[in-house]
Design a protein around this motif. Structure first.
Motif, PDB file in Angstrom:
ATOM      1  N   LYS A  32     -15.924 -17.696 -28.766  1.00 20.65           N
ATOM      2  CA  LYS A  32     -15.282 -18.646 -29.682  1.00 20.65           C
ATOM      3  C   LYS A  32     -14.037 -19.268 -29.068  1.00 20.65           C
ATOM      4  O   LYS A  32     -13.763 -20.443 -29.283  1.00 20.65           O
ATOM      5  CB  LYS A  32     -14.939 -17.970 -31.006  1.00 20.65           C
ATOM      6  CG  LYS A  32     -16.127 -17.839 -31.916  1.00 20.65           C
ATOM      7  CD  LYS A  32     -15.697 -17.408 -33.304  1.00 20.65           C
ATOM      8  CE  LYS A  32     -16.905 -17.386 -34.222  1.00 20.65           C
ATOM      9  NZ  LYS A  32     -16.524 -16.964 -35.573  1.00 20.65           N
ATOM     10  N   SER A  33     -13.298 -18.496 -28.279  1.00 19.11           N
ATOM     11  CA  SER A  33     -12.099 -19.058 -27.643  1.00 19.11           C
ATOM     12  C   SER A  33     -12.485 -20.152 -26.641  1.00 19.11           C
ATOM     13  O   SER A  33     -11.811 -21.180 -26.555  1.00 19.11           O
ATOM     14  CB  SER A  33     -11.281 -17.965 -26.962  1.00 19.11           C
ATOM     15  OG  SER A  33     -12.043 -17.326 -25.954  1.00 19.11           O
ATOM     16  N   THR A  34     -13.558 -19.945 -25.908  1.00 19.98           N
ATOM     17  CA  THR A  34     -14.042 -20.955 -24.962  1.00 19.98           C
ATOM     18  C   THR A  34     -14.555 -22.176 -25.711  1.00 19.98           C
ATOM     19  O   THR A  34     -14.276 -23.323 -25.325  1.00 19.98           O
ATOM     20  CB  THR A  34     -15.161 -20.368 -24.073  1.00 19.98           C
ATOM     21  OG1 THR A  34     -14.643 -19.234 -23.382  1.00 19.98           O
ATOM     22  CG2 THR A  34     -15.693 -21.393 -23.092  1.00 19.98           C
ATOM     23  N   PHE A  35     -15.288 -21.945 -26.793  1.00 20.27           N
ATOM     24  CA  PHE A  35     -15.814 -23.037 -27.599  1.00 20.27           C
ATOM     25  C   PHE A  35     -14.666 -23.876 -28.169  1.00 20.27           C
ATOM     26  O   PHE A  35     -14.696 -25.103 -28.113  1.00 20.27           O
ATOM     27  CB  PHE A  35     -16.696 -22.475 -28.719  1.00 20.27           C
ATOM     28  CG  PHE A  35     -17.458 -23.505 -29.478  1.00 20.27           C
ATOM     29  CD1 PHE A  35     -18.536 -24.173 -28.897  1.00 20.27           C
ATOM     30  CD2 PHE A  35     -17.117 -23.821 -30.788  1.00 20.27           C
ATOM     31  CE1 PHE A  35     -19.239 -25.129 -29.594  1.00 20.27           C
ATOM     32  CE2 PHE A  35     -17.825 -24.773 -31.496  1.00 20.27           C
ATOM     33  CZ  PHE A  35     -18.891 -25.436 -30.902  1.00 20.27           C
ATOM     34  N   ARG A  70     -13.080 -25.948 -25.415  1.00 21.56           N
ATOM     35  CA  ARG A  70     -13.922 -27.101 -25.077  1.00 21.56           C
ATOM     36  C   ARG A  70     -13.824 -28.202 -26.123  1.00 21.56           C
ATOM     37  O   ARG A  70     -13.997 -29.388 -25.815  1.00 21.56           O
ATOM     38  CB  ARG A  70     -15.374 -26.682 -24.935  1.00 21.56           C
ATOM     39  CG  ARG A  70     -15.641 -25.847 -23.693  1.00 21.56           C
ATOM     40  CD  ARG A  70     -17.075 -25.397 -23.637  1.00 21.56           C
ATOM     41  NE  ARG A  70     -17.332 -24.568 -22.467  1.00 21.56           N
ATOM     42  CZ  ARG A  70     -18.433 -23.859 -22.292  1.00 21.56           C
ATOM     43  NH1 ARG A  70     -19.396 -23.880 -23.204  1.00 21.56           N
ATOM     44  NH2 ARG A  70     -18.587 -23.138 -21.207  1.00 21.56           N
ATOM     45  N   LYS A  71     -13.551 -27.812 -27.365  1.00 19.26           N
ATOM     46  CA  LYS A  71     -13.434 -28.777 -28.459  1.00 19.26           C
ATOM     47  C   LYS A  71     -12.001 -29.309 -28.588  1.00 19.26           C
ATOM     48  O   LYS A  71     -11.695 -30.078 -29.483  1.00 19.26           O
ATOM     49  CB  LYS A  71     -13.858 -28.156 -29.795  1.00 19.26           C
ATOM     50  CG  LYS A  71     -15.319 -27.799 -29.853  1.00 19.26           C
ATOM     51  CD  LYS A  71     -16.181 -29.029 -29.870  1.00 19.26           C
ATOM     52  CE  LYS A  71     -17.639 -28.677 -30.018  1.00 19.26           C
ATOM     53  NZ  LYS A  71     -18.485 -29.857 -29.957  1.00 19.26           N
ATOM     54  N   GLY A  72     -11.109 -28.875 -27.685  1.00 20.06           N
ATOM     55  CA  GLY A  72      -9.733 -29.351 -27.694  1.00 20.06           C
ATOM     56  C   GLY A  72      -8.865 -28.724 -28.761  1.00 20.06           C
ATOM     57  O   GLY A  72      -7.844 -29.299 -29.159  1.00 20.06           O
ATOM     58  N   LYS A  73      -9.220 -27.535 -29.219  1.00 22.58           N
ATOM     59  CA  LYS A  73      -8.445 -26.852 -30.281  1.00 22.58           C
ATOM     60  C   LYS A  73      -7.435 -25.897 -29.688  1.00 22.58           C
ATOM     61  O   LYS A  73      -7.604 -25.282 -28.725  1.00 22.58           O
ATOM     62  CB  LYS A  73      -9.377 -26.074 -31.211  1.00 22.58           C
ATOM     63  CG  LYS A  73     -10.441 -26.922 -31.862  1.00 22.58           C
ATOM     64  CD  LYS A  73      -9.845 -27.803 -32.914  1.00 22.58           C
ATOM     65  CE  LYS A  73     -10.942 -28.645 -33.559  1.00 22.58           C
ATOM     66  NZ  LYS A  73     -10.492 -29.597 -34.472  1.00 22.58           N
TER      67      LYS A  73
END
Length: 173
Positions: A164-167, A170-173
């Motif tokens: 989830k941290s990588t996701f 990648r989503k700029g969060k």
């Protein structure tokens, strides 16, 4: 108990179960050369048994030892049974917070001569569920590689096998 960590575990089990509904029995149990001869079923068993080991140990108020997991052949060879075990696991995860949060982790470690050098560490149920979640993401990523190589027709959601941290990164969060 951190309910987000159990929610994440339930989500991960649902992702894997969704995958199992999309593949055939042969795809589930086929030894894949890219996996050094192991199968999607064997990775599934490995994932499920880590959670099962934790939950059973917590319920029985015993030390958690992931090396002592069952290694169930039906779990790695019978896709329907594996799916059923994932559903049961999701149910068990909803009540794991009813048990004591402080636990002892027992690690059966081996030296170069394969002599057991066991050690223990204090831990919590929340920490160990988080560990199982990270372990699951790792194996889902491996499964994803195998699927893309051998069964590219299988559709996966974009977070399958991604932390989830990588996701979020990648989503700029």
């Amino acid at each position: 108990m951190n309910h987000q960590v159990t929610h994440s575990a339930i989500e991960l089990c649902a992702q894997l179960n969704d995958l199992l509904s999309q593949i055939s029995d042969d795809q589930f149990s086929a030894p894949l050369p890219l996996f050094s001869g192991s199968s999607i079923g064997q990775h599934t068993r490995h994932i499920v048994e880590f959670y099962q080991c934790l939950i059973l140990s917590v319920k029985q108020r015993e030390k958690v030892c992931y090396e002592d997991r069952q290694r169930s052949l039906p779990l790695e060879s019978d896709r329907s049974y594996a799916s059923q075990q994932l559903e049961e696991l999701q149910q068990q995860l909803t009540i794991v917070g009813d048990y004591p949060s402080e636990i002892t982790l027992l690690v059966k470690d081996f030296d170069d001569q394969l002599v057991s050098k066991d050690w223990e560490s204090a831990s919590t149920v929340t920490r160990e569920i988080h560990y199982c979640n990270e372990h699951t993401v790792h194996h889902l990523a491996i499964i994803k590689v195998g699927l893309k190589h051998y069964f590219p027709e299988v559709q996966l959601n974009e977070i399958f096998g991604v932390a989830k941290s990588t996701f979020a990164y990648r989503k700029g969060k």
